[in-house]
Enzyme design. Structure first.
Site, PDB file in Angstrom:
ATOM      1  N   LYS A  22       0.851  -1.200   0.000  1.00 23.95           N
ATOM      2  CA  LYS A  22       0.000   0.000   0.000  1.00 23.95           C
ATOM      3  C   LYS A  22       0.883   1.246   0.000  1.00 23.95           C
ATOM      4  CE  LYS A  22      -1.678   1.586   4.032  1.00 23.95           C
ATOM      5  NZ  LYS A  22      -1.313   2.974   4.348  1.00 23.95           N
ATOM      6  N   ASN A  23       1.906   1.264   0.869  1.00 24.47           N
ATOM      7  CA  ASN A  23       2.700   2.479   1.053  1.00 24.47           C
ATOM      8  C   ASN A  23       3.695   2.731  -0.059  1.00 24.47           C
ATOM      9  OD1 ASN A  23       1.187   2.900   3.297  1.00 24.47           O
ATOM     10  ND2 ASN A  23       2.812   2.471   4.769  1.00 24.47           N
ATOM     11  N   ARG A  92      -4.962  11.088   4.380  1.00 23.04           N
ATOM     12  CA  ARG A  92      -3.947  12.129   4.414  1.00 23.04           C
ATOM     13  C   ARG A  92      -2.780  11.816   3.483  1.00 23.04           C
ATOM     14  NH1 ARG A  92       0.279  11.414   6.552  1.00 23.04           N
ATOM     15  NH2 ARG A  92       0.688  13.634   6.819  1.00 23.04           N
ATOM     16  N   CYS A 116      -4.567  12.511  12.662  1.00 27.23           N
ATOM     17  CA  CYS A 116      -5.207  11.191  12.594  1.00 27.23           C
ATOM     18  C   CYS A 116      -5.296  10.664  14.030  1.00 27.23           C
ATOM     19  CB  CYS A 116      -4.406  10.250  11.702  1.00 27.23           C
ATOM     20  SG  CYS A 116      -2.837   9.799  12.424  1.00 27.23           S
ATOM     21  N   ARG A 121      -0.225  15.243  12.156  1.00 27.00           N
ATOM     22  CA  ARG A 121       0.572  14.721  11.046  1.00 27.00           C
ATOM     23  C   ARG A 121       1.030  15.915  10.206  1.00 27.00           C
ATOM     24  NH1 ARG A 121      -0.713   9.336  10.065  1.00 27.00           N
ATOM     25  NH2 ARG A 121       1.127   9.288   8.747  1.00 27.00           N
ATOM     26  N   ASP A 314       4.944   1.087  12.118  1.00 31.84           N
ATOM     27  CA  ASP A 314       3.723   0.433  11.636  1.00 31.84           C
ATOM     28  C   ASP A 314       3.580  -1.000  12.143  1.00 31.84           C
ATOM     29  OD1 ASP A 314       3.709   2.011   8.346  1.00 31.84           O
ATOM     30  OD2 ASP A 314       3.216   2.741  10.344  1.00 31.84           O
ATOM     31  N   ARG A 406      -8.436  -0.420   5.020  1.00 34.28           N
ATOM     32  CA  ARG A 406      -7.575   0.550   4.335  1.00 34.28           C
ATOM     33  C   ARG A 406      -6.240  -0.068   3.957  1.00 34.28           C
ATOM     34  NH1 ARG A 406      -7.324   6.247   7.198  1.00 34.28           N
ATOM     35  NH2 ARG A 406      -6.053   6.482   5.341  1.00 34.28           N
TER      36      ARG A 406
END
Ligand code: EPZ
Length: 454
Positions: A22-23, A92, A116, A121, A314, A406
């Site tokens: 995802k990132n 974001r 968040c 952030r 994470d 997500r």
């Protein structure tokens, strides 16, 4: 809103394949704004964040064609340069369109992303870097208004009080590809996702060296073309499922596992009694096959989250769930997002013994956790609660699992394919939830199965 009903006590066994990152996919998608031709991404995960960014790209005048794990992006109307608050506030990470828009279309209006669940952030480093390239940037009505005729290369120190910035590095590196002259980014983020974005940009014709190290050098070019790029595996999802195997004392084989991008978490896991063994040393170490097993009773550990290659923030919540059941006291310090502890109160509801002092939590190991209704608050805290629910005695209800969707494609299907007992249901809907379809195949005979597909 969907919830998970989890019956604890099952040991996971079987084989799954890790999806694309995802990132990486998010800044890779944004980088396509720099191209004058179509850019195709492959191995794109099927996640709500990706769909949200694809929607934003549509609003930014791009045609986005989605296939099975693929996304092709083509600019059709360069006049649309406004990333609206309604979209940016839901994700974001949309801020990653700022640099590419500014460099390619000479202007951009991007809503300031809010905070968040785990705190503010800020984006001050993003703006510092783009201003250093010659952008005029002002804040008006909650939006970032950026303009630049032609960006000019510069030497930029991009470090902040918490170290480097991942999306800030992506923004400045992407913008610098079309700047006049040489840009040097010092204290750049070293995450594998940044190196993946650089690989795509270079395939599009950029001249980037040093990506993945703290110093990145970019020599600007006049224009960038199209490319076809395979997204790297998701190292956070991979490590999350490794923890799922460990916390249930299971035996799980993970394919397409980015072993080489997870050396810090693997070191920690080995130290507490979890075995993460590569099964085929001839495979590419960033996408190989590993088997995860663990000791029945784990040893405690000490974790401090760091920028890459240190232990990733994470994975902090997921490791906390694992260490709740260790034989002794563990110490976890969050140095990237000091407020990233929304999962602490929820784990405590399940019987965890956690003592927080500012950015540090002492985890006193207990013999068991107990199922309870708990609430997801952010993406990785949600994953932590699912992990805890699988090992807790009794039933756990995790609400607001939209947070999970997500970053984890159909997590309940993946875990149920390994023997978990998780039902997704919506309490607002009247009918009783369907019983879970549990298809466990003994590890020895398991066929390679992809991470639950549609
Ligand atoms: C990326 O966010 C990831 N998101 C996050 O993953 C991850 O937690 C984070 O990097 C850190 O590794 C994506 O890649 C989409 P940062 P990013 O800028 O880039 C401070 C997940 O769970 N900072 O590297 O937004 C900031 O407050 C998500 O997948 C500034 O001070 O994070 C933080 O303390 C959550 N000023 C630190 O730097 C800035 O301008 C690192 O943030 C920018 C950041």
């Amino acid at each position: 809103m969907d919830e998970f009903r989890i019956q604890g006590g099952t040991r996971l066994a079987g084989r799954i394949r890790i999806d694309g990152s995802k990132n990486a996919s998010l800044p890779l998608t944004a980088a396509a704004l720099l191209a004058g031709e179509p850019v195709t991404l492959r191995n794109v995960p099927d996640l709500s964040d990706i769909s949200n960014l694809a929607h934003l790209m549509g609003e930014l005048g791009c045609r986005v064609d989605r296939g099975e794990g693929t996304m092709t992006i083509e600019e059709v109307d360069p006049s649309c340069t406004h990333a609206r608050y309604e979209i940016v506030s839901t994700m974001r990470a949309s801020i990653c369109v700022l640099g590419p828009l500014l460099a390619k279309r000479k202007q951009a209006r991007v809503a300031m992303p809010g905070g968040c669940a785990f705190g503010a952030r800020p984006v001050d480093l993003h703006l510092r870097g783009l201003r250093a390239l010659g952008a005029q940037i002002e804040l008006s009505g909650g939006d970032i208004i950026a303009k630049a005729d032609r960006l000019k290369g510069a030497t930029i120190f991009l470090g902040g009080p918490f170290g480097s910035t991942v999306l800030g590095t992506a923004n400045v590196m992407s913008a610098a590809t079309l700047a006049e002259g040489r840009t040097i980014i010092e204290s750049a983020a070293c995450e594998p996702e940044i190196a993946d974005v650089a690989r795509l940009l270079n395939a599009m014709g950029a001249k980037i060296s040093g990506a993945g190290s703290p110093r990145i050098t970019i020599d600007g070019v006049e224009e960038l073309g199209g490319a076809d790029h395979i997204v790297i595996p998701d190292r956070i999802v991979a490590a999350t499922y490794a923890v799922a195997a460990a916390i249930t004392n299971g035996d799980v084989t993970l394919e397409y596992f980015p072993h080489d991008c997870l050396l810090a978490p693997i070191d920690l896991l080995q130290n507490v009694g979890v075995n993460v063994n590569r099964l085929d040393m001839s495979e590419e170490p960033t996408r190989c096959t590993v088997q995860v097993t663990s000791e029945r009773r784990l040893k405690p550990g000490v974790i401090s989250t760091q920028p890459y290659p240190g232990f990733p923030t994470d994975l902090q919540a997921q490791m906390m769930a694992l260490l709740c059941l260790a034989d002794g006291n563990s110490i976890i310090t969050e140095k990237i997002f000091p407020e990233r502890f929304m999962h602490v109160a929820e784990l405590t509801r399940m019987g965890a013994q956690l003592i927080r002092q500012g950015p540090t939590v002492m985890v006193q190991g207990v013999r068991r956790l107990f199922g309870a209704p708990v609430m997801a608050s952010d993406l990785r805290a949600s994953a932590c609660l699912v992990l805890a629910g699988m090992v807790a005695e009794g039933e756990t209800i995790v609400s607001r699992v939209y947070h999970l969707d997500r970053g984890y494609a159909r997590m309940e299907e993946v875990l149920n394919s390994l023997g978990a007992n998780i039902q997704r249901f919506n309490p607002e809907r009247k009918h009783e939830p369907e019983p879970p379809v549990i298809t466990t195949v003994p590890a020895a005979k398991a066929k390679p199965s992809t991470v639950a597909t549609k």
